[in-house]
Design an enzyme around this catalytic site. Sequence first.
Site, PDB file in Angstrom:
ATOM      1  N   HIS A  74      -2.151  12.832  10.423  1.00  0.00           N
ATOM      2  CA  HIS A  74      -1.049  12.059  10.993  1.00  0.00           C
ATOM      3  C   HIS A  74      -0.695  12.651  12.348  1.00  0.00           C
ATOM      4  O   HIS A  74      -0.704  13.867  12.508  1.00  0.00           O
ATOM      5  CB  HIS A  74       0.199  12.131  10.104  1.00  0.00           C
ATOM      6  N   PHE A 133       0.811  -1.223   0.000  1.00  0.00           N
ATOM      7  CA  PHE A 133       0.000   0.000   0.000  1.00  0.00           C
ATOM      8  C   PHE A 133       0.845   1.274   0.000  1.00  0.00           C
ATOM      9  O   PHE A 133       0.293   2.376   0.005  1.00  0.00           O
ATOM     10  CB  PHE A 133      -0.981   0.012   1.182  1.00  0.00           C
TER      11      PHE A 133
HETATM   12  P1  ADP Z   1      -0.736   5.663  11.778  1.00  0.00           P
HETATM   13  O1  ADP Z   1      -0.809   6.815  10.800  1.00  0.00           O
HETATM   14  O2  ADP Z   1      -2.090   5.379  12.409  1.00  0.00           O
HETATM   15  O3  ADP Z   1       0.379   5.805  12.791  1.00  0.00           O
HETATM   16  P2  ADP Z   1       0.906   3.723  10.236  1.00  0.00           P
HETATM   17  O4  ADP Z   1       2.145   4.412  10.709  1.00  0.00           O
HETATM   18  O5  ADP Z   1       0.818   2.230  10.392  1.00  0.00           O
HETATM   19  O6  ADP Z   1      -0.427   4.331  10.918  1.00  0.00           O
HETATM   20  O7  ADP Z   1       0.684   4.012   8.679  1.00  0.00           O
HETATM   21  C1  ADP Z   1       0.954   5.292   8.145  1.00  0.00           C
HETATM   22  C2  ADP Z   1      -0.142   5.649   7.163  1.00  0.00           C
HETATM   23  O8  ADP Z   1      -0.114   4.719   6.066  1.00  0.00           O
HETATM   24  C3  ADP Z   1      -1.568   5.550   7.707  1.00  0.00           C
HETATM   25  O9  ADP Z   1      -1.974   6.677   8.456  1.00  0.00           O
HETATM   26  C4  ADP Z   1      -2.374   5.380   6.435  1.00  0.00           C
HETATM   27  O10 ADP Z   1      -2.550   6.630   5.751  1.00  0.00           O
HETATM   28  C5  ADP Z   1      -1.446   4.477   5.617  1.00  0.00           C
HETATM   29  N1  ADP Z   1      -1.748   3.054   5.837  1.00  0.00           N
HETATM   30  C6  ADP Z   1      -1.407   2.291   6.913  1.00  0.00           C
HETATM   31  N2  ADP Z   1      -1.833   1.013   6.771  1.00  0.00           N
HETATM   32  C7  ADP Z   1      -2.462   0.965   5.570  1.00  0.00           C
HETATM   33  C8  ADP Z   1      -3.134  -0.079   4.826  1.00  0.00           C
HETATM   34  N3  ADP Z   1      -3.237  -1.321   5.311  1.00  0.00           N
HETATM   35  N4  ADP Z   1      -3.680   0.235   3.631  1.00  0.00           N
HETATM   36  C9  ADP Z   1      -3.589   1.493   3.123  1.00  0.00           C
HETATM   37  N5  ADP Z   1      -2.966   2.513   3.754  1.00  0.00           N
HETATM   38  C10 ADP Z   1      -2.414   2.267   4.972  1.00  0.00           C
END
Ligand code: ADP
Length: 139
Positions: free
Chosen positions: A116, A58
């Site tokens: 974020h 992704f």
């Molecule tokens: P967070 O922003 O909640 O800390 P992560 O650091 O795991 O989450 O991921 C960064 C960003 O990547 C997420 O906010 C989201 O925009 C995107 N993302 C995360 N997991 C996925 C997924 N499984 N499919 C699509 N986009 C994702």
Amino acid sequence: MEEKTFIILKPDCMEKKLLPVVMAKFLNAGLDIVACKMSQLDEKILAEHYAHIVDKPFYPPLVAYMTRKPVIMAILKGDNAVLRVRKLLGCTNSLEAPAGTIRGEYGVDTRENVVHASDSPENAKIEIARFFDKAEIFG
Ligand code: ADP
């Protein structure tokens, strides 16, 4: 304990004109804005910021999303700011984020989730240093 956290109002947040709604939630929770600026993110800085997921399937659509419009980045300061801001956001998947949270109310899916925010005090320090010069921080 007073600390700082780093936030990005992502492109969907900008497109839907959610800045006042989102900032009101943070300010009403007692957090202060100590830095704020608009920026067009690029692939290079995103590869640093998202180094923990750069190999995921992704990731390419994530870059397309994060670069499709300039974002607003800010530093929020307050008691327990990192955890409190993450709680105001809700979890990564907007469809699973509780009602009343920013992602629960305004997010679309796991990718387009509005804002974020740093996930730990250590990462907040790293992200603040990555995106802001010392002279841009007022507190
Ligand atoms: P967070 O922003 O909640 O800390 P992560 O650091 O795991 O989450 O991921 C960064 C960003 O990547 C997420 O906010 C989201 O925009 C995107 N993302 C995360 N997991 C996925 C997924 N499984 N499919 C699509 N986009 C994702």
